[in-house]
Design a protein around this motif. Structure first.
Motif, PDB file in Angstrom:
ATOM      1  N   VAL A 103       3.742  -8.241 -14.932  1.00  0.00           N
ATOM      2  CA  VAL A 103       3.806  -7.084 -15.824  1.00  0.00           C
ATOM      3  C   VAL A 103       3.879  -5.788 -15.026  1.00  0.00           C
ATOM      4  O   VAL A 103       4.639  -4.877 -15.362  1.00  0.00           O
ATOM      5  N   ALA A 104       3.089  -5.697 -13.965  1.00  0.00           N
ATOM      6  CA  ALA A 104       2.982  -4.448 -13.203  1.00  0.00           C
ATOM      7  C   ALA A 104       2.549  -4.766 -11.780  1.00  0.00           C
ATOM      8  O   ALA A 104       1.619  -5.541 -11.576  1.00  0.00           O
ATOM      9  N   HIS A 105       3.243  -4.171 -10.799  1.00  0.00           N
ATOM     10  CA  HIS A 105       2.831  -4.366  -9.409  1.00  0.00           C
ATOM     11  C   HIS A 105       3.232  -3.166  -8.560  1.00  0.00           C
ATOM     12  O   HIS A 105       4.098  -2.392  -8.941  1.00  0.00           O
ATOM     13  N   ILE A 106       2.558  -3.034  -7.428  1.00  0.00           N
ATOM     14  CA  ILE A 106       2.845  -1.974  -6.469  1.00  0.00           C
ATOM     15  C   ILE A 106       3.720  -2.576  -5.380  1.00  0.00           C
ATOM     16  O   ILE A 106       3.369  -3.604  -4.786  1.00  0.00           O
ATOM     17  N   GLU A 107       4.856  -1.950  -5.151  1.00  0.00           N
ATOM     18  CA  GLU A 107       5.796  -2.432  -4.140  1.00  0.00           C
ATOM     19  C   GLU A 107       5.103  -2.574  -2.787  1.00  0.00           C
ATOM     20  O   GLU A 107       4.399  -1.677  -2.343  1.00  0.00           O
ATOM     21  N   GLY A 108       5.278  -3.730  -2.159  1.00  0.00           N
ATOM     22  CA  GLY A 108       4.713  -3.959  -0.838  1.00  0.00           C
ATOM     23  C   GLY A 108       3.335  -4.587  -0.831  1.00  0.00           C
ATOM     24  O   GLY A 108       2.845  -4.995   0.220  1.00  0.00           O
ATOM     25  N   SER A 139      -1.017   1.798   8.982  1.00  0.00           N
ATOM     26  CA  SER A 139      -0.892   0.348   8.945  1.00  0.00           C
ATOM     27  C   SER A 139      -2.117  -0.252   8.269  1.00  0.00           C
ATOM     28  O   SER A 139      -3.240  -0.074   8.745  1.00  0.00           O
ATOM     29  N   PHE A 140      -1.908  -0.912   7.154  1.00  0.00           N
ATOM     30  CA  PHE A 140      -2.980  -1.619   6.446  1.00  0.00           C
ATOM     31  C   PHE A 140      -2.344  -2.632   5.509  1.00  0.00           C
ATOM     32  O   PHE A 140      -1.152  -2.558   5.221  1.00  0.00           O
ATOM     33  N   ARG A 141      -3.153  -3.585   5.056  1.00  0.00           N
ATOM     34  CA  ARG A 141      -2.685  -4.577   4.091  1.00  0.00           C
ATOM     35  C   ARG A 141      -3.181  -4.177   2.708  1.00  0.00           C
ATOM     36  O   ARG A 141      -4.383  -4.002   2.508  1.00  0.00           O
ATOM     37  N   LEU A 142      -2.264  -4.048   1.763  1.00  0.00           N
ATOM     38  CA  LEU A 142      -2.585  -3.746   0.377  1.00  0.00           C
ATOM     39  C   LEU A 142      -2.577  -5.071  -0.373  1.00  0.00           C
ATOM     40  O   LEU A 142      -1.530  -5.719  -0.491  1.00  0.00           O
ATOM     41  N   ILE A 143      -3.760  -5.476  -0.842  1.00  0.00           N
ATOM     42  CA  ILE A 143      -3.917  -6.806  -1.439  1.00  0.00           C
ATOM     43  C   ILE A 143      -4.274  -6.694  -2.917  1.00  0.00           C
ATOM     44  O   ILE A 143      -5.254  -6.058  -3.288  1.00  0.00           O
ATOM     45  N   ASP A 144      -3.457  -7.342  -3.733  1.00  0.00           N
ATOM     46  CA  ASP A 144      -3.615  -7.381  -5.188  1.00  0.00           C
ATOM     47  C   ASP A 144      -4.300  -8.695  -5.551  1.00  0.00           C
ATOM     48  O   ASP A 144      -3.753  -9.764  -5.292  1.00  0.00           O
ATOM     49  N   VAL A 145      -5.508  -8.630  -6.119  1.00  0.00           N
ATOM     50  CA  VAL A 145      -6.239  -9.858  -6.454  1.00  0.00           C
ATOM     51  C   VAL A 145      -6.126 -10.233  -7.935  1.00  0.00           C
ATOM     52  O   VAL A 145      -6.860 -11.085  -8.416  1.00  0.00           O
ATOM     53  N   ARG A 146      -5.173  -9.601  -8.641  1.00  0.00           N
ATOM     54  CA  ARG A 146      -4.952  -9.974 -10.044  1.00  0.00           C
ATOM     55  C   ARG A 146      -4.220 -11.311 -10.103  1.00  0.00           C
ATOM     56  O   ARG A 146      -3.832 -11.873  -9.096  1.00  0.00           O
ATOM     57  N   GLN A 204      -5.876   8.640  -2.280  1.00  0.00           N
ATOM     58  CA  GLN A 204      -6.118   8.354  -0.863  1.00  0.00           C
ATOM     59  C   GLN A 204      -5.246   7.197  -0.378  1.00  0.00           C
ATOM     60  O   GLN A 204      -4.709   7.239   0.731  1.00  0.00           O
ATOM     61  N   VAL A 205      -5.082   6.174  -1.214  1.00  0.00           N
ATOM     62  CA  VAL A 205      -4.239   5.037  -0.836  1.00  0.00           C
ATOM     63  C   VAL A 205      -2.781   5.482  -0.745  1.00  0.00           C
ATOM     64  O   VAL A 205      -2.076   5.129   0.212  1.00  0.00           O
ATOM     65  N   LYS A 206      -2.324   6.270  -1.694  1.00  0.00           N
ATOM     66  CA  LYS A 206      -0.949   6.780  -1.663  1.00  0.00           C
ATOM     67  C   LYS A 206      -0.718   7.612  -0.405  1.00  0.00           C
ATOM     68  O   LYS A 206       0.326   7.496   0.247  1.00  0.00           O
ATOM     69  N   ALA A 207      -1.701   8.422  -0.025  1.00  0.00           N
ATOM     70  CA  ALA A 207      -1.588   9.234   1.193  1.00  0.00           C
ATOM     71  C   ALA A 207      -1.475   8.344   2.430  1.00  0.00           C
ATOM     72  O   ALA A 207      -0.708   8.654   3.352  1.00  0.00           O
ATOM     73  N   LYS A 208      -2.212   7.237   2.457  1.00  0.00           N
ATOM     74  CA  LYS A 208      -2.132   6.296   3.579  1.00  0.00           C
ATOM     75  C   LYS A 208      -0.730   5.693   3.663  1.00  0.00           C
ATOM     76  O   LYS A 208      -0.171   5.561   4.746  1.00  0.00           O
ATOM     77  N   ILE A 209      -0.167   5.318   2.518  1.00  0.00           N
ATOM     78  CA  ILE A 209       1.181   4.755   2.476  1.00  0.00           C
ATOM     79  C   ILE A 209       2.185   5.800   2.959  1.00  0.00           C
ATOM     80  O   ILE A 209       3.027   5.522   3.820  1.00  0.00           O
ATOM     81  N   ASP A 210       2.086   7.008   2.410  1.00  0.00           N
ATOM     82  CA  ASP A 210       3.033   8.075   2.747  1.00  0.00           C
ATOM     83  C   ASP A 210       2.988   8.470   4.214  1.00  0.00           C
ATOM     84  O   ASP A 210       4.006   8.856   4.785  1.00  0.00           O
ATOM     85  N   SER A 211       1.804   8.371   4.824  1.00  0.00           N
ATOM     86  CA  SER A 211       1.668   8.756   6.232  1.00  0.00           C
ATOM     87  C   SER A 211       2.046   7.620   7.187  1.00  0.00           C
ATOM     88  O   SER A 211       2.024   7.792   8.400  1.00  0.00           O
ATOM     89  N   GLY A 212       2.360   6.447   6.625  1.00  0.00           N
ATOM     90  CA  GLY A 212       2.772   5.315   7.451  1.00  0.00           C
ATOM     91  C   GLY A 212       1.636   4.567   8.114  1.00  0.00           C
ATOM     92  O   GLY A 212       1.855   3.814   9.065  1.00  0.00           O
TER      93      GLY A 212
END
Length: 109
Positions: free
Chosen positions: A35-40, A21-28, A11-19
């Protein structure tokens, strides 16, 4: 009591692909992000939440993730229940599931 939404990695990938607008926040933590991160995605470590949690606003949707989804669920729950945020979601499975289902080039740890 206000609640948060759970979103799958698909569902998150679909939101990104459809453009959407939301903030993707990494709390690690920074070491995990290295080691690993999602672009943006924005890195806002849970260990420093006191420094940034008050700066978050409810004017855009927030999708929060961590390694497997536990820490991000805590943050999403806090924002919904204590801050009254209505557009906050937890990415279930975290970056570990993202690397398995969405982008296998992202390292697993």
């Amino acid at each position: 009591m206000a609640t948060f939404q759970n979103l799958t990695v698909d569902q998150v990938k679909a939101k990104i692909d459809s453009g959407e607008s939301f903030r993707l926040i990494d709390v690690r933590e920074p070491g995990e992000h290295a080691v690993a991160h999602i672009e943006g995605a924005e890195l806002l470590p849970l260990s420093r939440a006191n420094d940034w949690i008050g700066d978050l606003t409810d004017d855009s949707e927030l999708v929060i993730f961590c390694h497997h989804g536990g820490r991000s669920a805590q943050v999403a729950s806090f924002l919904a229940a204590r801050r009254g945020f209505t557009r906050v979601a937890n990415m279930v499975g975290g970056i570990d599931e993202w690397s398995q289902r969405i982008d296998p080039t992202i390292a697993r740890y």
